[in-house]
Motif scaffolding. Structure first.
Motif, PDB file in Angstrom:
ATOM      1  N   GLN A   1      47.325  40.331  43.801  1.00  0.00           N
ATOM      2  CA  GLN A   1      46.605  39.074  43.665  1.00  0.00           C
ATOM      3  C   GLN A   1      45.623  39.143  42.507  1.00  0.00           C
ATOM      4  OE1 GLN A   1      44.936  37.461  47.258  1.00  0.00           O
ATOM      5  NE2 GLN A   1      46.520  38.317  48.577  1.00  0.00           N
ATOM      6  N   PHE A   2      45.547  38.048  41.768  1.00  0.00           N
ATOM      7  CA  PHE A   2      44.473  37.869  40.807  1.00  0.00           C
ATOM      8  C   PHE A   2      43.428  36.945  41.422  1.00  0.00           C
ATOM      9  CE2 PHE A   2      47.438  39.215  37.375  1.00  0.00           C
ATOM     10  CZ  PHE A   2      46.598  40.137  36.763  1.00  0.00           C
ATOM     11  N   ASN A   3      42.186  37.068  40.947  1.00  0.00           N
ATOM     12  CA  ASN A   3      41.145  36.117  41.308  1.00  0.00           C
ATOM     13  C   ASN A   3      40.331  35.811  40.057  1.00  0.00           C
ATOM     14  OD1 ASN A   3      39.171  38.227  41.005  1.00  0.00           O
ATOM     15  ND2 ASN A   3      39.635  38.903  43.088  1.00  0.00           N
ATOM     16  N   ASP A   4      39.222  35.121  40.214  1.00  0.00           N
ATOM     17  CA  ASP A   4      38.467  34.689  39.038  1.00  0.00           C
ATOM     18  C   ASP A   4      37.437  35.716  38.565  1.00  0.00           C
ATOM     19  OD1 ASP A   4      36.682  34.438  41.096  1.00  0.00           O
ATOM     20  OD2 ASP A   4      35.983  32.437  40.551  1.00  0.00           O
ATOM     21  N   GLY A   5      37.422  36.902  39.180  1.00  0.00           N
ATOM     22  CA  GLY A   5      36.524  37.956  38.729  1.00  0.00           C
ATOM     23  C   GLY A   5      35.530  38.384  39.788  1.00  0.00           C
ATOM     24  N   THR A   6      35.991  39.141  40.777  1.00  0.00           N
ATOM     25  CA  THR A   6      35.110  39.600  41.847  1.00  0.00           C
ATOM     26  C   THR A   6      35.041  41.123  41.831  1.00  0.00           C
ATOM     27  OG1 THR A   6      36.935  39.675  43.449  1.00  0.00           O
ATOM     28  CG2 THR A   6      35.673  37.618  43.294  1.00  0.00           C
ATOM     29  N   PRO A   7      33.932  41.689  42.329  1.00  0.00           N
ATOM     30  CA  PRO A   7      33.810  43.148  42.376  1.00  0.00           C
ATOM     31  C   PRO A   7      34.775  43.754  43.396  1.00  0.00           C
ATOM     32  CG  PRO A   7      31.664  42.064  42.597  1.00  0.00           C
ATOM     33  CD  PRO A   7      32.710  41.020  42.779  1.00  0.00           C
ATOM     34  N   ASP A   8      34.941  45.048  43.294  1.00  0.00           N
ATOM     35  CA  ASP A   8      35.789  45.804  44.219  1.00  0.00           C
ATOM     36  C   ASP A   8      34.883  46.426  45.284  1.00  0.00           C
ATOM     37  OD1 ASP A   8      37.595  47.379  45.528  1.00  0.00           O
ATOM     38  OD2 ASP A   8      38.451  48.284  43.725  1.00  0.00           O
ATOM     39  N   LEU A   9      34.951  45.912  46.494  1.00  0.00           N
ATOM     40  CA  LEU A   9      34.093  46.415  47.564  1.00  0.00           C
ATOM     41  C   LEU A   9      34.467  47.828  47.993  1.00  0.00           C
ATOM     42  CD1 LEU A   9      33.521  43.260  49.807  1.00  0.00           C
ATOM     43  CD2 LEU A   9      32.092  44.196  47.992  1.00  0.00           C
ATOM     44  N   ARG A  10      35.604  48.316  47.511  1.00  0.00           N
ATOM     45  CA  ARG A  10      35.968  49.706  47.797  1.00  0.00           C
ATOM     46  C   ARG A  10      35.044  50.687  47.076  1.00  0.00           C
ATOM     47  NH1 ARG A  10      42.299  48.956  46.319  1.00  0.00           N
ATOM     48  NH2 ARG A  10      41.253  47.869  44.607  1.00  0.00           N
ATOM     49  N   LEU A  11      34.267  50.162  46.102  1.00  0.00           N
ATOM     50  CA  LEU A  11      33.357  51.023  45.353  1.00  0.00           C
ATOM     51  C   LEU A  11      31.973  51.102  45.977  1.00  0.00           C
ATOM     52  CD1 LEU A  11      34.228  49.844  41.722  1.00  0.00           C
ATOM     53  CD2 LEU A  11      35.144  51.819  42.949  1.00  0.00           C
ATOM     54  N   VAL A  12      31.734  50.358  47.037  1.00  0.00           N
ATOM     55  CA  VAL A  12      30.403  50.301  47.645  1.00  0.00           C
ATOM     56  C   VAL A  12      30.032  51.654  48.244  1.00  0.00           C
ATOM     57  CG1 VAL A  12      29.004  49.274  49.478  1.00  0.00           C
ATOM     58  CG2 VAL A  12      30.538  47.846  48.125  1.00  0.00           C
ATOM     59  N   GLN A  13      28.788  52.077  48.013  1.00  0.00           N
ATOM     60  CA  GLN A  13      28.278  53.318  48.600  1.00  0.00           C
ATOM     61  C   GLN A  13      27.794  53.022  50.023  1.00  0.00           C
ATOM     62  OE1 GLN A  13      25.465  54.115  45.336  1.00  0.00           O
ATOM     63  NE2 GLN A  13      26.558  56.030  44.991  1.00  0.00           N
TER      64      GLN A  13
ATOM     65  N   THR B   1      44.464  30.848  31.690  1.00  0.00           N
ATOM     66  CA  THR B   1      44.263  31.445  33.002  1.00  0.00           C
ATOM     67  C   THR B   1      43.081  32.408  32.932  1.00  0.00           C
ATOM     68  OG1 THR B   1      46.672  31.405  33.292  1.00  0.00           O
ATOM     69  CG2 THR B   1      45.392  32.640  34.910  1.00  0.00           C
ATOM     70  N   ARG B   2      42.236  32.354  33.941  1.00  0.00           N
ATOM     71  CA  ARG B   2      41.125  33.303  34.051  1.00  0.00           C
ATOM     72  C   ARG B   2      41.582  34.431  34.976  1.00  0.00           C
ATOM     73  NH1 ARG B   2      35.176  33.429  33.899  1.00  0.00           N
ATOM     74  NH2 ARG B   2      34.407  34.690  35.641  1.00  0.00           N
ATOM     75  N   LEU B   3      41.761  35.605  34.411  1.00  0.00           N
ATOM     76  CA  LEU B   3      42.318  36.733  35.149  1.00  0.00           C
ATOM     77  C   LEU B   3      41.225  37.749  35.467  1.00  0.00           C
ATOM     78  CD1 LEU B   3      45.630  37.315  33.139  1.00  0.00           C
ATOM     79  CD2 LEU B   3      45.357  36.122  35.326  1.00  0.00           C
ATOM     80  N   GLY B   4      40.878  37.862  36.742  1.00  0.00           N
ATOM     81  CA  GLY B   4      39.910  38.855  37.179  1.00  0.00           C
ATOM     82  C   GLY B   4      40.548  40.228  37.276  1.00  0.00           C
ATOM     83  N   PHE B   5      39.825  41.238  36.802  1.00  0.00           N
ATOM     84  CA  PHE B   5      40.354  42.603  36.831  1.00  0.00           C
ATOM     85  C   PHE B   5      39.490  43.551  37.675  1.00  0.00           C
ATOM     86  CE2 PHE B   5      37.537  42.193  33.148  1.00  0.00           C
ATOM     87  CZ  PHE B   5      36.647  43.231  33.363  1.00  0.00           C
TER      88      PHE B   5
END
Length: 495
Positions: A132-144, A466-470
């Motif tokens: 899935q693409f989104n408009d640019g959200t952080p990856d919560l898997r990186l949360v400490q 298209t706005r592609l969030g990475f």
């Protein structure tokens, strides 16, 4: 859903008879833009053509021709005896089922009447597709999460006190605002005290509060086009008249803004200056000065939305307009903790003290209590330096992801797209060099297990983008997603 005759169509369907483009094509392009920017959310039932042609001052046959074109492109659907609807992408229902359910939901089988909003219909789609693409959200898997858990547990185990809950709440909130205002002064160059700061549980609530207090029905509000669908919905919901101005390579068209100011009384300019949504363009230094001067000259308020400040990849981030506002014309809103779980993130407003007092009156209705534990945790997060350590670590990770994503785009889609590498943010604005139907492209990608929500698709007469969030993607996920984009494009162009 009832026919939204109350929607101010003329505020976003703007026809120019003097231009050479046929009126029916202008209607097609204006409706597509309105759908993409959120003014006409999915599922909206349009007024009948007889009503709408009077509202827009066009010939009914011209409007019908435009609707036929929109329907053939997949933007709308017309159901006999039901009406014309903005097309939904709900996967589990076919078109007829969706339209019928909408019709039934808006029927009078409820025991009371109530106001319905077509403006606030959510355009957000959900999907279970693996990529899935989104408009640019952080990856919560990186949360400490270990650090958050330690801080949270320590606050829950704190010693009991003789103070009342209200006293603890007041002291904790003032302490949090003190440290948070210092943090904003340090990182963003704004000069505020606690009296100039309001914090809320989300960025969306701060935008809602500000527009409610700042904008009255029929006020003229200038926005950039293309723009952010959520803010456009919030602004339109105030009853304001929305005026769009184009975005160039160095930011909004300030000459056009001045022309509008010379003929109309503008109340608000809504601006994402540091990282324009969706194009990721930063407002140039020259235009920053011009915007501040125009606001002072013509008396409008700059509503500066700095939603993604924390994600910049150089050592000298562009400071917001609020840092240079000597005439108190800027209301600055932003977000904090976007890399944290949603329960810990915050929205905030920095503005003159009297305006903040008024916002607090309304906030006391929406959010009457303060989450003391959360504020104490975030206060310690700031004072212990964890917020800076997390930001530094995440920026390194996201910069690596951005660079790898750029390399994949250049490898897989060379000659098919153009884009600029953004120095900040979690998304890239991609313009497609071939002209094709983005809705058909979305469907082809879905057939190959890649989800492209409509909110990231932008298509007008002269633009296919298209706005592609990475930010939320790891390397392997990026590789697969970009490969699907490339393969789906080949299929679409071959048809």
């Amino acid at each position: 859903m009832d026919s939204p005759v109350e929607i101010p169509f003329k505020s976003f369907i703007q026809l120019k008879p003097e231009e050479s483009t046929a009126i029916y094509l202008q209607l097609v392009f204006e409706f597509i833009k309105a759908i993409q920017t959120g003014f006409l959310p999915e599922g909206t039932k349009l007024p009948g053509t007889r009503i709408l042609c009077k509202v827009l001052s066009v010939n009914r046959n011209t409007l019908i021709k435009a609707f036929q074109d929109l329907e053939s492109q997949g933007w709308i659907e017309t159901l006999p005896n039901k009406g014309t609807f903005i097309l939904s992408q709900q996967k589990q229902k076919n078109k007829a089922e969706f339209a019928i359910s909408k019709e039934q939901n808006s029927s009078d089988n409820v025991g009371f009447s109530f106001q319905r909003s077509t403006i606030l219909e959510s355009p957000i789609e959900n999907s279970n597709l693996p990529y899935q693409f989104n408009d640019g959200t952080p990856d919560l898997r990186l949360v400490q999460t270990d650090v958050l858990a330690r801080l949270y547990v320590s606050k829950l185990k704190r010693r009991k006190t003789s103070k009342t809950y209200e006293q603890i709440e007041l002291r904790s909130h003032l302490n949090f605002k003190t440290h948070f205002s210092n943090y904003l002064n340090l990182t963003r160059g704004i000069r505020i005290s606690t009296s100039n700061l309001l914090t809320a549980s989300s960025h969306e609530i701060t935008l809602y509060l500000v527009t409610k207090v700042l904008i009255a029905p029929e006020d003229k509000v200038v926005v950039a086009s293309p723009g952010y669908y959520m803010s456009n919905m919030t602004l339109t919901n105030t009853g304001a008249q929305i005026i769009s101005i184009p975005v160039h390579e160095d930011g909004i068209d300030t000459k056009r803004l001045k022309e509008i100011c010379e003929t109309s009384k503008i109340r608000v300019l809504y601006l994402t200056s540091n990282y324009h949504y969706p194009t990721t363009i930063s407002l140039s230094a020259k235009k920053r000065i011009e915007v501040l001067e125009l606001a002072n000259q013509y008396g409008f308020v700059i509503l500066e939305d700095d939603y993604d400040f924390d994600f910049h990849y150089d050592n000298n981030p562009v400071l917001p307009l609020a840092a240079f506002d000597s005439n108190q014309k800027v209301v600055y809103i932003g977000s904090f903790g976007r890399s944290l779980p949603s329960g810990f993130s915050y929205g905030f407003v920095a503005a003159p003290a009297e305006f903040i007092k008024e916002l607090e009156k309304h906030q006391n209705i929406l959010e009457p209590r303060i989450d003391v534990i959360k504020e104490q945790v975030l206060t310690e997060w700031i004072t212990e330096g964890e917020v800076h350590r997390l930001s530094k670590k995440n920026k390194k990770t996201y910069k690596e992801r951005r660079d790898y994503f750029v390399s994949l785009l250049n490898e897989k889609l060379k000659g098919k797209i153009k884009f600029k590498i953004p120095p900040r943010g979690l998304a890239i604005w991609v313009e497609w060099l071939d002209h094709f139907n983005l809705i058909q492209f979305q469907k082809e990608c879905a057939n190959n297990s890649l989800f492209l929500p409509k909110t990231i698709l932008y298509q007008t007469k002269n633009l296919t983008a298209t706005r592609l969030g990475f930010g939320h993607l790891e390397k392997e996920e990026m590789e697969k997603a970009v490969s699907i984009l490339s393969e789906s494009l080949e299929i679409i162009l071959a048809k």
